[in-house]
Design a protein around this motif. Structure first.
Motif, PDB file in Angstrom:
ATOM      1  N   MET A 137       0.927  -1.274  -0.023  1.00 12.90           N
ATOM      2  CA  MET A 137      -0.002  -0.026   0.084  1.00 12.90           C
ATOM      3  C   MET A 137       0.952   1.216   0.018  1.00 12.90           C
ATOM      4  O   MET A 137       0.729   2.185  -0.732  1.00 12.90           O
ATOM      5  CB  MET A 137      -0.962  -0.029   1.310  1.00 12.90           C
ATOM      6  N   ARG A 138       1.884   1.288   1.001  1.00  9.60           N
ATOM      7  CA  ARG A 138       2.798   2.542   0.751  1.00  9.60           C
ATOM      8  C   ARG A 138       3.486   2.716  -0.330  1.00  9.60           C
ATOM      9  O   ARG A 138       3.670   3.868  -0.881  1.00  9.60           O
ATOM     10  CB  ARG A 138       3.728   2.352   2.169  1.00  9.60           C
ATOM     11  N   LEU A 139       4.091   1.689  -1.047  1.00  6.85           N
ATOM     12  CA  LEU A 139       4.777   1.643  -2.285  1.00  6.85           C
ATOM     13  C   LEU A 139       3.851   2.162  -3.352  1.00  6.85           C
ATOM     14  O   LEU A 139       4.095   3.042  -4.097  1.00  6.85           O
ATOM     15  CB  LEU A 139       5.463   0.295  -2.510  1.00  6.85           C
ATOM     16  N   GLU A 140       2.480   1.706  -3.351  1.00  2.12           N
ATOM     17  CA  GLU A 140       1.575   2.096  -4.228  1.00  2.12           C
ATOM     18  C   GLU A 140       1.370   3.607  -4.211  1.00  2.12           C
ATOM     19  O   GLU A 140       1.342   4.318  -4.983  1.00  2.12           O
ATOM     20  CB  GLU A 140       0.485   1.498  -3.953  1.00  2.12           C
ATOM     21  N   PHE A 141       1.174   4.296  -2.927  1.00  4.09           N
ATOM     22  CA  PHE A 141       0.959   5.743  -2.551  1.00  4.09           C
ATOM     23  C   PHE A 141       2.319   6.423  -3.405  1.00  4.09           C
ATOM     24  O   PHE A 141       2.005   7.261  -3.928  1.00  4.09           O
ATOM     25  CB  PHE A 141       0.944   5.987  -1.195  1.00  4.09           C
ATOM     26  N   ALA A 142       3.451   6.045  -3.057  1.00  3.58           N
ATOM     27  CA  ALA A 142       4.629   6.597  -3.439  1.00  3.58           C
ATOM     28  C   ALA A 142       4.495   6.544  -5.154  1.00  3.58           C
ATOM     29  O   ALA A 142       4.997   7.887  -5.674  1.00  3.58           O
ATOM     30  CB  ALA A 142       5.748   6.152  -2.901  1.00  3.58           C
ATOM     31  N   ASN A 143       4.475   5.858  -5.752  1.00  5.52           N
ATOM     32  CA  ASN A 143       4.530   5.272  -7.092  1.00  5.52           C
ATOM     33  C   ASN A 143       3.269   6.357  -7.673  1.00  5.52           C
ATOM     34  O   ASN A 143       3.621   6.742  -8.901  1.00  5.52           O
ATOM     35  CB  ASN A 143       4.237   3.902  -7.517  1.00  5.52           C
ATOM     36  N   LYS A 144       2.120   6.219  -7.336  1.00  7.41           N
ATOM     37  CA  LYS A 144       1.180   7.107  -7.571  1.00  7.41           C
ATOM     38  C   LYS A 144       1.363   8.560  -7.554  1.00  7.41           C
ATOM     39  O   LYS A 144       0.936   9.199  -8.602  1.00  7.41           O
ATOM     40  CB  LYS A 144      -0.386   6.669  -6.811  1.00  7.41           C
ATOM     41  N   TYR A 145       1.983   9.067  -6.741  1.00  2.63           N
ATOM     42  CA  TYR A 145       1.976  10.510  -6.341  1.00  2.63           C
ATOM     43  C   TYR A 145       3.462  11.148  -6.684  1.00  2.63           C
ATOM     44  O   TYR A 145       3.558  12.362  -6.611  1.00  2.63           O
ATOM     45  CB  TYR A 145       1.553  11.148  -5.143  1.00  2.63           C
ATOM     46  N   ALA A 146       4.362  10.231  -6.988  1.00  2.00           N
ATOM     47  CA  ALA A 146       5.846  10.762  -7.038  1.00  2.00           C
ATOM     48  C   ALA A 146       5.891  11.571  -8.264  1.00  2.00           C
ATOM     49  O   ALA A 146       5.399  11.362  -9.302  1.00  2.00           O
ATOM     50  CB  ALA A 146       6.570   9.678  -7.226  1.00  2.00           C
ATOM     51  N   LYS A 147       6.370  12.793  -7.945  1.00  2.00           N
ATOM     52  CA  LYS A 147       6.990  13.754  -9.059  1.00  2.00           C
ATOM     53  C   LYS A 147       7.891  14.692  -8.607  1.00  2.00           C
ATOM     54  O   LYS A 147       7.780  15.058  -7.488  1.00  2.00           O
ATOM     55  CB  LYS A 147       5.529  14.715  -9.156  1.00  2.00           C
ATOM     56  N   ASN A 148       8.845  14.965  -9.468  1.00  2.00           N
ATOM     57  CA  ASN A 148       9.820  15.672  -8.944  1.00  2.00           C
ATOM     58  C   ASN A 148       9.903  17.228  -9.726  1.00  2.00           C
ATOM     59  O   ASN A 148       9.779  17.048 -11.001  1.00  2.00           O
ATOM     60  CB  ASN A 148      11.168  15.245  -9.491  1.00  2.00           C
ATOM     61  N   ILE A 149       9.901  18.162  -9.109  1.00  2.00           N
ATOM     62  CA  ILE A 149      10.225  19.519  -9.612  1.00  2.00           C
ATOM     63  C   ILE A 149      11.442  19.918  -9.316  1.00  2.00           C
ATOM     64  O   ILE A 149      12.647  20.056  -9.982  1.00  2.00           O
ATOM     65  CB  ILE A 149       9.048  20.401  -8.986  1.00  2.00           C
ATOM     66  N   TYR A 150      11.837  19.877  -7.759  1.00  2.00           N
ATOM     67  CA  TYR A 150      13.036  19.984  -7.357  1.00  2.00           C
ATOM     68  C   TYR A 150      13.474  18.768  -6.474  1.00  2.00           C
ATOM     69  O   TYR A 150      14.664  18.816  -6.364  1.00  2.00           O
ATOM     70  CB  TYR A 150      12.726  21.003  -6.335  1.00  2.00           C
ATOM     71  N   SER A 151      12.666  17.884  -6.173  1.00  2.00           N
ATOM     72  CA  SER A 151      12.923  16.918  -5.023  1.00  2.00           C
ATOM     73  C   SER A 151      13.743  15.883  -6.076  1.00  2.00           C
ATOM     74  O   SER A 151      13.891  16.045  -7.166  1.00  2.00           O
ATOM     75  CB  SER A 151      11.809  16.197  -4.525  1.00  2.00           C
TER      76      SER A 151
END
Length: 155
Positions: free
Chosen positions: A1-15
């Motif tokens: 579940m936690r991996l799914e959250f990270a994969n679903k919302y991950a986006k880099n602008i500066y991070s």
């Protein structure tokens, strides 16, 4: 579940590893009453920053580093002895390349969200607090639990 959250919302602008998108999603759900952030280990205030996007969007923010590479980053070494001199914030990002665990353990304030570096080269089940290699996943997760936090994701 936690991996799914990270994969679903991950986006880099500066991070570095998708934290910008993950942070945006978290704050769309918790709707804080205050919008402030503190980041230490921010070097130039942009590259690999977990708070720059928030600051660009109007959050009150402070960035610190022992070798600042931009005028928006204040020269300051954050230690377990002085971390509580920092003000309260909604989001705290700790990336000191070593003493992160001890600084986090010493911090007495209660931000809504904490982002903290671990040493991913240490096996996740190993309980290792920092020496020169930083802290293990297990040590940092247990420290967070002892402070009333839960792990949302690991990037």
């Amino acid at each position: 579940m936690r991996l799914e959250f990270a994969n679903k919302y991950a986006k880099n602008i500066y991070s570095q590893i998708g934290e910008d998108g993950i942070i945006k999603e978290i704050f769309s759900r918790i709707d804080p009453t205050e919008y402030s952030c503190i980041e230490f280990g921010g070097h130039d205030g942009y590259f690999c920053s977990n708070t720059r996007r928030l600051i660009d969007e109007g959050w009150e923010g402070k960035m610190y580093d022992i070798a600042p590479g931009h005028p928006s980053v204040e020269l300051k070494e954050i230690t377990p002895e002085n971390v509580n001199d920092l003000g309260m914030c909604t989001l705290l990002s700790i990336d000191c390349d070593g003493p992160d665990y001890h600084i986090w353990k010493a911090y007495k304030k209660k931000p809504d969200v904490v982002i903290i570096e671990i040493n991913s080269s240490i096996q996740p089940t190993v309980d290792e607090t920092p020496g020169p290699r930083g802290a293990s996943y297990k040590s940092m997760a247990e420290s967070g639990l002892s402070k009333g936090y839960f792990l949302l994701c690991h990037t």
